[in-house]
Design an enzyme around this catalytic site. Structure first.
Site, short mmCIF file in Angstrom:
data_model
loop_
_atom_site.label_atom_id
_atom_site.label_comp_id
_atom_site.label_asym_id
_atom_site.label_seq_id
_atom_site.Cartn_x
_atom_site.Cartn_y
_atom_site.Cartn_z
N ASN A 11 6.22 4.99 0.55
CA ASN A 11 5.78 3.60 0.71
C ASN A 11 6.87 2.70 0.13
O ASN A 11 7.02 2.61 -1.08
CB ASN A 11 4.45 3.43 -0.05
CG ASN A 11 3.99 1.98 -0.08
OD1 ASN A 11 4.52 1.13 0.63
ND2 ASN A 11 3.00 1.69 -0.92
N LYS A 13 7.10 -0.45 0.20
CA LYS A 13 6.57 -1.75 -0.27
C LYS A 13 7.45 -2.91 0.23
O LYS A 13 8.02 -2.82 1.30
CB LYS A 13 6.42 -1.74 -1.79
CG LYS A 13 5.65 -0.53 -2.30
CD LYS A 13 5.21 -0.67 -3.71
CE LYS A 13 4.55 0.62 -4.15
NZ LYS A 13 4.00 0.55 -5.48
N HIS A 97 -4.40 0.39 -0.24
CA HIS A 97 -3.51 0.58 -1.40
C HIS A 97 -4.00 -0.31 -2.55
O HIS A 97 -4.49 -1.41 -2.32
CB HIS A 97 -2.08 0.21 -1.01
CG HIS A 97 -1.08 0.62 -2.05
ND1 HIS A 97 -0.86 -0.14 -3.17
CD2 HIS A 97 -0.30 1.72 -2.18
CE1 HIS A 97 0.04 0.47 -3.93
NE2 HIS A 97 0.39 1.60 -3.35
N GLU A 99 -2.51 -2.15 -4.54
CA GLU A 99 -1.93 -3.50 -4.59
C GLU A 99 -2.65 -4.41 -3.62
O GLU A 99 -2.80 -5.61 -3.87
CB GLU A 99 -0.41 -3.42 -4.29
CG GLU A 99 0.34 -2.88 -5.50
CD GLU A 99 1.61 -2.12 -5.18
OE1 GLU A 99 2.14 -2.26 -4.06
OE2 GLU A 99 2.07 -1.36 -6.05
N GLU A 169 -4.60 7.64 -6.06
CA GLU A 169 -3.55 6.95 -6.81
C GLU A 169 -4.17 6.21 -7.98
O GLU A 169 -4.64 5.07 -7.82
CB GLU A 169 -2.84 5.94 -5.90
CG GLU A 169 -2.17 6.56 -4.70
CD GLU A 169 -1.06 5.68 -4.20
OE1 GLU A 169 0.08 6.14 -4.18
OE2 GLU A 169 -1.31 4.51 -3.86
N GLY A 175 3.87 2.77 -10.36
CA GLY A 175 5.03 1.95 -10.75
C GLY A 175 5.18 1.79 -12.25
O GLY A 175 5.97 0.96 -12.71
N SER A 215 3.88 7.24 -9.73
CA SER A 215 5.10 7.66 -10.43
C SER A 215 5.50 9.10 -10.16
O SER A 215 5.94 9.81 -11.06
CB SER A 215 4.96 7.40 -11.94
OG SER A 215 4.77 6.02 -12.18
C1 PEP Z 1 2.52 3.70 -4.54
O1 PEP Z 1 2.79 2.54 -4.47
O2 PEP Z 1 1.76 4.21 -3.69
C2 PEP Z 1 3.08 4.48 -5.64
C3 PEP Z 1 2.56 5.63 -5.89
O3 PEP Z 1 4.13 3.92 -6.32
P1 PEP Z 1 5.04 4.63 -7.44
O4 PEP Z 1 5.43 5.99 -6.90
O5 PEP Z 1 6.21 3.73 -7.63
O6 PEP Z 1 4.20 4.76 -8.66
#
Ligand code: PEP
Length: 253
Positions: A11, A13, A97, A99, A169, A175, A215
């Site tokens: 992703n 973003k 997601h 976000e 997640e 992040g 992460s």
């Molecule tokens: C994500 O945005 O789906 C995500 C898992 O981000 P990150 O790997 O940067 O934590």
């Protein structure tokens, strides 16, 4: 027990201008050429989709989008419809997601309407769920995630579920550099699988691909991906560097 093929998705973003996206896609396509043990998807920003499609066409890397409208067309200023995504070659879309849920206030029923539309239009979905730190600390992780799964899949039949991948997640791990321990992540994945068993059947729950996201990096991917209930990864930050994204793919045993 069902053998589930791993699924690694990136992703990107709100990152990468078109030229940068094309370069990154080229590196990923080249590095992933010989990969046969997992499904791979990259989700660039909307503005780069058409150009990235030219790079991934005919390869083992699928083109994904990060979101879509829950409406087919019409007066929805600023939105992107599923037909627009199909028009530029997208075959999978990330829905729900954290976000989108937290910054843009997307609720379960709204997310559910997008999932239903995607399925109706035969588009693959990565459906994201996950608890916040506050919810985890209050001992509510299982409950929150279960409710998100139940509400997000309302009206989705057993047959239609073949279009859906679930991504667990934990919001506090996205992040932030913090990763759920392999065991903590696997425990939630197991709860999701049990929820699917209750909603559908044991057979289907065993077939379902459940990704972990939060992460994921080359350093922790191998351990996470070897857990019994973790069938892949939804990768944010580390998907922006081909070397790291490929190392995550290559960490699958
Ligand atoms: C994500 O945005 O789906 C995500 C898992 O981000 P990150 O790997 O940067 O934590």
């Amino acid at each position: 027990m069902a053998v589930r093929k791993k699924y690694i998705a990136g992703n990107w973003k709100m990152n990468k201008l078109t030229d940068e996206a094309v370069s990154l896609a080229k590196e990923i396509v080249e590095g992933a050429q010989k990969v046969t043990n997992c499904k791979i998807m990259i989700a660039p920003p909307y503005t780069a989709l058409s150009e990235v499609k030219k790079i991934v066409k005919g390869t083992n890397v699928l083109l994904g989008a990060q979101n879509m409208s829950n409406e087919k067309s019409g007066a929805h200023t600023g939105e992107i419809s599923i037909d627009m995504l199909k028009d530029v070659g997208v075959s999978a879309v990330i829905i729900g997601h954290s976000e989108r849920r937290i910054i843009y206030g997307e609720k379960d029923d709204f997310i559910n309407s997008k999932i239903l539309l995607a399925i109706k239009e035969k588009m693959d979905v990565i459906f994201c769920v996950g608890e916040t730190l506050k919810e985890r600390e209050a001992g509510k992780a299982f409950e929150i995630v279960t409710n998100q799964v139940v509400n997000g899949l309302k009206g989705v039949t057993e047959k239609d579920l073949s279009f859906v991948t679930i991504a667990y997640e934990p919001v506090w791990a996205i992040g932030t550099g913090k990763t759920a321990t392999d065991k903590d992540a696997d425990d939630v994945h197991k709860v999701i699988r049990e929820t699917l068993e209750k909603l559908y059947s044991k057979e289907l729950a065993q077939k379902m691909i459940i990704q972990y996201g939060g992460s994921v990096k080359p350093e922790n991917a191998g351990a996470l991906l070897s857990m019994e209930n973790i069938d892949g990864a939804l990768v944010g930050g580390a998907s922006l560097k081909a070397e790291q994204f490929l190392a995550i793919i290559n960490s699958i045993k």
